[in-house]
Scaffold this motif. Structure first.
Motif, PDB file in Angstrom:
ATOM      1  N   THR A   9       0.824  -1.215   0.000  1.00 50.65           N
ATOM      2  CA  THR A   9       0.000   0.000   0.000  1.00 50.65           C
ATOM      3  C   THR A   9       0.854   1.259   0.000  1.00 50.65           C
ATOM      4  N   GLY A  10       2.139   1.105  -0.312  1.00 50.37           N
ATOM      5  CA  GLY A  10       3.019   2.259  -0.359  1.00 50.37           C
ATOM      6  C   GLY A  10       3.509   2.727   0.995  1.00 50.37           C
ATOM      7  N   PHE A  11       3.317   1.910   2.032  1.00 52.80           N
ATOM      8  CA  PHE A  11       3.776   2.287   3.372  1.00 52.80           C
ATOM      9  C   PHE A  11       5.296   2.366   3.399  1.00 52.80           C
ATOM     10  N   LYS A  12       5.808   3.455   3.973  1.00 50.79           N
ATOM     11  CA  LYS A  12       7.253   3.650   4.092  1.00 50.79           C
ATOM     12  C   LYS A  12       7.648   3.481   5.561  1.00 50.79           C
ATOM     13  N   PRO A  13       8.453   2.468   5.867  1.00 54.84           N
ATOM     14  CA  PRO A  13       8.778   2.161   7.260  1.00 54.84           C
ATOM     15  C   PRO A  13       9.407   3.306   8.030  1.00 54.84           C
ATOM     16  N   ASN A  14      10.069   4.227   7.344  1.00 53.47           N
ATOM     17  CA  ASN A  14      10.711   5.355   8.033  1.00 53.47           C
ATOM     18  C   ASN A  14       9.814   6.590   8.089  1.00 53.47           C
ATOM     19  N   GLY A  15       8.583   6.459   7.612  1.00 52.33           N
ATOM     20  CA  GLY A  15       7.651   7.579   7.612  1.00 52.33           C
ATOM     21  C   GLY A  15       6.752   7.572   8.836  1.00 52.33           C
ATOM     22  N   ILE A  16       5.612   8.255   8.717  1.00 54.35           N
ATOM     23  CA  ILE A  16       4.649   8.324   9.820  1.00 54.35           C
ATOM     24  C   ILE A  16       4.144   6.919  10.137  1.00 54.35           C
ATOM     25  N   GLN A  17       4.216   6.561  11.408  1.00 53.11           N
ATOM     26  CA  GLN A  17       3.845   5.217  11.824  1.00 53.11           C
ATOM     27  C   GLN A  17       2.347   5.123  12.135  1.00 53.11           C
ATOM     28  N   PRO A  18       1.788   3.925  12.059  1.00 57.86           N
ATOM     29  CA  PRO A  18       0.375   3.746  12.400  1.00 57.86           C
ATOM     30  C   PRO A  18       0.084   4.183  13.831  1.00 57.86           C
ATOM     31  N   SER A  19      -1.125   4.688  14.035  1.00 59.80           N
ATOM     32  CA  SER A  19      -1.557   5.135  15.360  1.00 59.80           C
ATOM     33  C   SER A  19      -3.039   4.827  15.515  1.00 59.80           C
ATOM     34  N   SER A  20      -3.578   5.102  16.674  1.00 57.59           N
ATOM     35  CA  SER A  20      -4.997   4.830  16.903  1.00 57.59           C
ATOM     36  C   SER A  20      -5.887   5.705  16.030  1.00 57.59           C
ATOM     37  N   THR A  21      -5.406   6.894  15.666  1.00 60.77           N
ATOM     38  CA  THR A  21      -6.195   7.786  14.805  1.00 60.77           C
ATOM     39  C   THR A  21      -5.833   7.649  13.330  1.00 60.77           C
ATOM     40  N   ASN A  22      -4.723   6.983  13.034  1.00 55.81           N
ATOM     41  CA  ASN A  22      -4.270   6.792  11.662  1.00 55.81           C
ATOM     42  C   ASN A  22      -3.694   5.378  11.543  1.00 55.81           C
ATOM     43  N   PRO A  23      -4.552   4.352  11.542  1.00 52.82           N
ATOM     44  CA  PRO A  23      -4.079   2.973  11.652  1.00 52.82           C
ATOM     45  C   PRO A  23      -3.249   2.478  10.486  1.00 52.82           C
ATOM     46  N   LEU A  24      -3.318   3.150   9.328  1.00 48.87           N
ATOM     47  CA  LEU A  24      -2.532   2.729   8.176  1.00 48.87           C
ATOM     48  C   LEU A  24      -1.234   3.521   8.033  1.00 48.87           C
ATOM     49  N   GLY A  25      -0.979   4.447   8.961  1.00 50.68           N
ATOM     50  CA  GLY A  25       0.245   5.233   8.894  1.00 50.68           C
ATOM     51  C   GLY A  25       0.336   6.024   7.612  1.00 50.68           C
ATOM     52  N   ASN A  26       1.500   5.959   6.966  1.00 47.08           N
ATOM     53  CA  ASN A  26       1.716   6.754   5.750  1.00 47.08           C
ATOM     54  C   ASN A  26       1.365   6.003   4.468  1.00 47.08           C
ATOM     55  N   SER A  27       0.558   4.953   4.571  1.00 45.17           N
ATOM     56  CA  SER A  27       0.139   4.225   3.371  1.00 45.17           C
ATOM     57  C   SER A  27      -0.494   5.177   2.364  1.00 45.17           C
ATOM     58  N   GLU A  28      -0.259   4.909   1.090  1.00 42.64           N
ATOM     59  CA  GLU A  28      -0.722   5.806   0.035  1.00 42.64           C
ATOM     60  C   GLU A  28      -2.147   5.460  -0.381  1.00 42.64           C
ATOM     61  N   ILE A  29      -3.092   5.746   0.505  1.00 40.33           N
ATOM     62  CA  ILE A  29      -4.502   5.507   0.225  1.00 40.33           C
ATOM     63  C   ILE A  29      -5.141   6.823  -0.194  1.00 40.33           C
ATOM     64  N   ASN A  30      -5.712   6.853  -1.378  1.00 42.95           N
ATOM     65  CA  ASN A  30      -6.369   8.043  -1.908  1.00 42.95           C
ATOM     66  C   ASN A  30      -7.670   8.276  -1.147  1.00 42.95           C
ATOM     67  N   SER A  31      -7.741   9.344  -0.358  1.00 42.03           N
ATOM     68  CA  SER A  31      -8.899   9.562   0.496  1.00 42.03           C
ATOM     69  C   SER A  31     -10.185   9.813  -0.294  1.00 42.03           C
ATOM     70  N   SER A  32     -10.059  10.378  -1.500  1.00 42.83           N
ATOM     71  CA  SER A  32     -11.250  10.660  -2.297  1.00 42.83           C
ATOM     72  C   SER A  32     -11.705   9.457  -3.119  1.00 42.83           C
ATOM     73  N   ALA A  33     -10.796   8.524  -3.348  1.00 42.87           N
ATOM     74  CA  ALA A  33     -11.123   7.305  -4.089  1.00 42.87           C
ATOM     75  C   ALA A  33     -10.270   6.161  -3.537  1.00 42.87           C
ATOM     76  N   PRO A  34     -10.530   5.751  -2.302  1.00 40.18           N
ATOM     77  CA  PRO A  34      -9.655   4.775  -1.639  1.00 40.18           C
ATOM     78  C   PRO A  34      -9.590   3.426  -2.327  1.00 40.18           C
ATOM     79  N   PHE A  35     -10.574   3.127  -3.172  1.00 36.08           N
ATOM     80  CA  PHE A  35     -10.572   1.819  -3.830  1.00 36.08           C
ATOM     81  C   PHE A  35      -9.377   1.630  -4.756  1.00 36.08           C
ATOM     82  N   HIS A  36      -8.751   2.718  -5.202  1.00 33.21           N
ATOM     83  CA  HIS A  36      -7.617   2.588  -6.121  1.00 33.21           C
ATOM     84  C   HIS A  36      -6.426   1.911  -5.461  1.00 33.21           C
TER      85      HIS A  36
END
Length: 306
Positions: A9-36
């Motif tokens: 999902t494009g997660f970068k291990p040295n980037g923003i880590q998952p949290s309770s408010t952002n469980p996917l961390g820095n994964s590259e999920i398109n918020s307007s069209a997450p299905f992509h």
């Protein structure tokens, strides 16, 4: 999570880590069209979770198990575990063995390379020796709950050749044997497997059997206009793609399924991991000494009922 483009999902291990408010961390999920960009693992973590599930996704597109055996172009599973995971997530782990699932989907690229270069087909045993050793590395780092996905039936993919079929069959047989052996050698492990191949075959036979795929109209081909589509409408239509819309194709490109398929994968996993039935089609199996009851908490998923 570890694996290849079917999980990445494009997660970068040295980037923003998952949290309770952002469980996917820095994964590259398109918020307007997450299905992509959504994969089975993002659905499993955010759509079918009964509690907060932080998703540390170390999967890398085009990965094989071990580049020294089956050469490929990106960091392999061995690097994901021995280097990335051990360097960043074992010294002060933010996870607990009793509530962490280690999921792996690998093999698509190994199988493709072996099919294209038959001289490498004799290396499968060596590949699985590495795979088993990597499970041991995870175990030694505290992992106690595993979910191993077998290879999809790639012979149905638009870019694949029918000659790939025996490689898929052999891979899945070896994976099942490895998983069972590892479980029998580690009495405190909960070893789950997921039959990706059986799920796909059932979809091909009757897409209407699953709510996520009941609208599929094209199960065999890909369309270039949809492969590159990044718009917000999953019902988008292009005349070059015949009478099926974007979301009515099984295959997004020559080797990767549409988001609808990833979602049904996730729902079936959640069903099997939730402690109830073994999924609608029984695609999740708990192997080894703990087949009657998992010794590790896995009741962190729920299944939506429409």
């Amino acid at each position: 999570m570890r694996g290849n483009s079917w999980t990445d999902t494009g997660f970068k291990p040295n980037g923003i880590q998952p949290s309770s408010t952002n469980p996917l961390g820095n994964s590259e999920i398109n918020s307007s069209a997450p299905f992509h960009n959504s994969r089975w693992i993002s659905y499993l973590s955010t759509a079918y979770n009964a509690s907060i599930i932080k998703n540390y996704n170390l999967a890398v597109t085009a990965a094989t198990v071990d580049n020294s055996i089956i050469p490929h172009i990106t960091n392999d599973l061995k690097y994901q575990i021995q280097t990335t995971f051990r360097t960043l997530y074992t010294k002060k782990p933010a996870w607990k063995p009793t509530s962490t699932l280690f999921a792996i989907l690998i093999g698509v690229n190994d199988i493709e390379v072996m099919d294209a270069n038959k001289t490498l087909s004799t290396k499968t045993s060596d590949v699985f020796k590495t795979y088993a050793s990597l499970l041991t590395t995870l175990y030694s780092s505290g992992a106690r709950t595993f979910l191993l996905l077998n290879a999809p039936p790639l012979q149905h993919a638009p870019s694949a050749s029918p000659s790939i079929t025996p490689f898929v069959t052999d891979w899945n047989s070896r994976l099942q044997s490895m998983a069972r052996a590892f479980s029998s050698q580690h009495m405190d492990v909960s070893m789950f497997t997921f039959a990706t191949d059986e799920l796909f075959e059932q979809i091909f036979a009757n897409p209407a059997a699953f709510r996520e795929t009941k609208g599929l109209r094209n199960l065999t081909a890909k369309c270039d206009a949809y492969q590159n589509y990044q718009g917000p409408d999953p019902g988008y239509r292009n005349a070059s793609c015949g009478n099926a819309s974007f979301e009515e194709f099984f295959w997004r490109d020559g080797l990767h399924p549409m988001f609808t398929v990833h979602e049904v994968m996730a729902r079936e996993m959640a069903e099997g991991l939730s402690g109830g039935r073994n999924g609608t089609g029984g695609f999740v199996k708990l192997l080894g000494q703990n087949e009657s009851e998992s010794v590790v908490e896995t009741r962190r998923w729920r299944v939506r009922r429409d």
